[in-house]
Each structure stands twice: as structure tokens, then as C-alpha cells.
Write a protein that holds these residues in place. Structure first.
Motif, PDB file in Angstrom:
ATOM      1  N   THR A  35      -5.416  -2.635  -3.955  1.00 52.74           N
ATOM      2  CA  THR A  35      -5.925  -4.003  -3.834  1.00 52.74           C
ATOM      3  C   THR A  35      -5.267  -4.920  -4.852  1.00 52.74           C
ATOM      4  OG1 THR A  35      -8.056  -3.246  -2.978  1.00 52.74           O
ATOM      5  CG2 THR A  35      -7.989  -5.445  -3.960  1.00 52.74           C
ATOM      6  N   ARG A  95      -7.583   4.710  -6.458  1.00 50.43           N
ATOM      7  CA  ARG A  95      -6.430   4.390  -5.612  1.00 50.43           C
ATOM      8  C   ARG A  95      -6.646   3.082  -4.905  1.00 50.43           C
ATOM      9  NH1 ARG A  95      -5.914   3.257   0.077  1.00 50.43           N
ATOM     10  NH2 ARG A  95      -3.768   3.748   0.681  1.00 50.43           N
ATOM     11  N   ASP A  96      -7.830   2.877  -4.335  1.00 52.10           N
ATOM     12  CA  ASP A  96      -8.110   1.641  -3.605  1.00 52.10           C
ATOM     13  C   ASP A  96      -8.051   0.430  -4.535  1.00 52.10           C
ATOM     14  OD1 ASP A  96      -8.422   3.159  -1.341  1.00 52.10           O
ATOM     15  OD2 ASP A  96     -10.624   3.060  -1.327  1.00 52.10           O
ATOM     16  N   HIS A  98     -10.123   8.408  -4.769  1.00 46.54           N
ATOM     17  CA  HIS A  98      -9.969   7.376  -3.743  1.00 46.54           C
ATOM     18  C   HIS A  98     -10.356   5.993  -4.243  1.00 46.54           C
ATOM     19  CE1 HIS A  98      -8.788  10.094  -0.596  1.00 46.54           C
ATOM     20  NE2 HIS A  98      -9.863  10.849  -0.765  1.00 46.54           N
ATOM     21  N   HIS A  99     -11.441   5.882  -5.015  1.00 39.20           N
ATOM     22  CA  HIS A  99     -11.882   4.553  -5.433  1.00 39.20           C
ATOM     23  C   HIS A  99     -10.903   3.928  -6.417  1.00 39.20           C
ATOM     24  CE1 HIS A  99     -13.446   7.084  -8.685  1.00 39.20           C
ATOM     25  NE2 HIS A  99     -13.605   5.998  -9.416  1.00 39.20           N
ATOM     26  N   ASP A 144       1.146   3.940  -3.091  1.00 33.07           N
ATOM     27  CA  ASP A 144       0.783   5.326  -2.790  1.00 33.07           C
ATOM     28  C   ASP A 144       1.909   6.297  -3.160  1.00 33.07           C
ATOM     29  OD1 ASP A 144      -1.821   5.055  -1.909  1.00 33.07           O
ATOM     30  OD2 ASP A 144      -1.277   4.853   0.205  1.00 33.07           O
ATOM     31  N   THR A 185       0.826  -1.207   0.000  1.00 41.21           N
ATOM     32  CA  THR A 185       0.000   0.000   0.000  1.00 41.21           C
ATOM     33  C   THR A 185       0.858   1.255   0.000  1.00 41.21           C
ATOM     34  OG1 THR A 185      -1.839  -1.092   1.115  1.00 41.21           O
ATOM     35  CG2 THR A 185      -1.737   1.310   1.276  1.00 41.21           C
TER      36      THR A 185
END
Length: 284
Positions: free
Chosen positions: A189, A184-185, A181-182, A167, A163
Motif C-alpha cells: 500500500t 506485506r499489505d 500478510h498484514h 513482492d 505490488t
């Protein structure tokens, strides 16, 4: 465009199962992401392309939902992966757009199979060791190229810290602005899955083979496909400079105040360049 307008399929190609996002109708446009991305890199541009084009955005070999293959991370093999996806979808030709690790396979596909590539767009990468990138490489290649290239090292020391590593690249690639954010997530994952980093770093370990493939094809033929090279920070116009001596029809642009991850950092600026270039084929 909402995610319900995008269909994700598993497509057999060149010995792997590719995870492929598909949207829209019309002439095919293939979008090839880089590291540390998946097909979701293109989330901000798919909706603008889909009303005019059939958008085909695969997770490259070893990335996202595609097969974690033991080998085949050289640009030549990756270009064959893409050709097989086109075959499976019944698309004889496509415009091909590549960024970062997606650029060398896009370039090789256009060089080896110009009959299948209507137009080529390449961004924020280099094509092998072709002359033209000396200024960009004056201080040496980016630090992570060497780190990723050491077999077994990166995936071992980064285990449990995927992670933070992803990032760092997302922050640096947008000059500190970050990505939604979605998205990035979704990236985090994907790269935290077993064997994901080994596959990602295999692209860097295959760079010498990819560079030889580029040298070999440039020695035999020219880039005849209409091509656009787009740079930002940090690559700038280095890719255009590499391509200029070998291309018959090349236009270059550098997007100001834009990080490496162009489709997420400056999607509108990208679309202002991309749409007219792709649409030129549709003008009678």
C-alpha cells in the motif's frame, strides 16, 4: 505488542513531516528501515524492546507516511532528519539501529554527532565506497542499483506494477519464506501511493553524494561509538569489513540461514544479538 500500544505521530524535522511510530518508555532507541519497507519492518521486534526502551521508528523521508520531498535523499540530510526527530521528542541521546538504506544515515549521525548516539547497530548494507566490500561487489552491485539510479525510468515502467515489484524484494529478502500478510499489505500500500517510487529510487540516485559524505567524515574522524555490524544473506560480513579499519569499538555477527530482511525473517536471532548489546549501557 498490539498496534494499540504504538502511537504514530507526525513530527516536523528538517523541512519535512516525518511519520513516526513510538512505543515504550526508557532510553531512546531509533530504528531506521530500508527499501521497500516502512517503520512496520520493525513490527516483530518493537514489542520486545518497548518494555525497556522508548522505541522511535520513523518512516524515512519520502517513505510511508512521511513527506514526499523533492530532494534530500543523501545520507547526510537523512541523518539531520533523525536528529530533528530526537530534538522534537526531547531525547538528547539514542541508540541508533539501521538496516539497508537506513544504515548510511545511522553511520553518519554517529560519526558527526557521537554525543547523541549511545550505541550504533548497522545491518545488511554498505557504507559508501569504503574498502572492505570488494568480495561482495566482485560481480558488480545488485542489478536494481543501476535500474533505480536512472532518473525517471523505474517509476515510469513500474507504474501499475508496484505490488509485483515489492513482492519480489520481500520474497528474495526472506529467501522465499515471505513476510506476514498484514505487513506485506502495508508495504505494498505504501509503495503504490503517488510519487512513492520516485522517492524510493531517489535514495539510489543520491548514492554518489552519500558516498562522498562518508569519505569526507572518515577522513576527519573515527567511529568512536560502540558499534555492532550484523550481516546475513547477501551482504554477509562486508559491512563489518568496511567498518573495522575506522571503528574503535566494533563487534560483528553474521546470522546464518537468514535473508536480507533480518527483522522479519529472523527476528528472534536479531533480538538475541540486539538486546544484550543495547542493555550493556544499562548495567551499572
Amino acid at each position: 505488542m498490539s498496534t494499540t500500544d504504538i502511537t504514530v505521530r507526525r513530527i516536523a524535522t528538517n523541512g519535512i513531516q516525518a511519520n513516526v511510530a513510538i512505543a515504550g518508555t526508557g532510553p531512546a532507541v531509533v530504528l531506521l528501515h530500508g527499501f521497500p519497507h516502512t517503520w512496520r519492518l520493525w513490527s516483530e521486534v518493537v514489542g520486545r524492546l518497548a518494555p525497556r526502551y522508548r522505541v522511535i521508528a520513523p518512516d524515512l523521508r519520502g517513505f510511508g507516511g512521511s513527506t514526499r520531498a523533492a530532494e534530500g535523499y543523501d545520507a547526510g540530510t537523512l541523518s539531520v532528519d533523525v536528529e530533528g526527530i530526537l530534538d522534537a521528542l526531547g531525547e538528547p541521546t539514542a541508540a541508533v539501529v539501521g538496516i539497508d538504506a537506513g544504515t548510511p544515515p545511522a553511520f553518519l549521525l554517529a560519526m558527526r554527532r557521537p554525543d547523541r548516539v549511545r550505541r550504533l547497530v548497522v545491518m545488511e548494507s554498505l557504507v559508501g565506497t569504503l574498502p572492505g566490500a570488494e568480495e561482495f561487489l566482485a560481480g558488480g552491485p545488485p542489478w536494481w542499483f543501476g535500474f533505480h539510479a536512472v532518473p525517471g525510468l523505474g517509476e515510469t515502467v513500474l507504474s501499475g506494477h508496484e505490488t509485483e515489484y515489492v513482492d519480489w524484494f520481500l520474497n528474495a529478502g526472506t529467501r522465499g519464506r515471505g513476510v506476514p500478510h498484514h505487513i506485506r499489505d502495508a508495504f505494498v500500500t505504501a509503495y503504490a501511493q503517488p510519487d512513492s517510487l520516485r522517492c524510493a529510487f531517489s535514495y539510489y540516485r543520491a548514492l554518489p553524494a552519500s558516498a562522498q559524505q562518508v569519505r569526507d567524515v572518515v577522513a576527519r574522524t573515527r567511529l568512536t561509538v560502540p558499534t555492532m555490524a550484523i550481516g546475513s544473506h547477501p551482504v554477509g560480513d562486508a559491512l563489518e569489513r568496511q567498518l573495522r579499519p575506522v571503528a574503535d569499538d566494533l563487534v560483528g555477527h553474521v546470522i546464518p540461514d537468514c535473508g536480507h530482511i533480518i527483522p522479519l525473517d529472523r527476528p528472534e536471532a536479531l533480538l538475541r544479538l540486539l538486546l544484550p548489546f543495547l542493555d550493556a549501557d544499562q548495567i551499572a
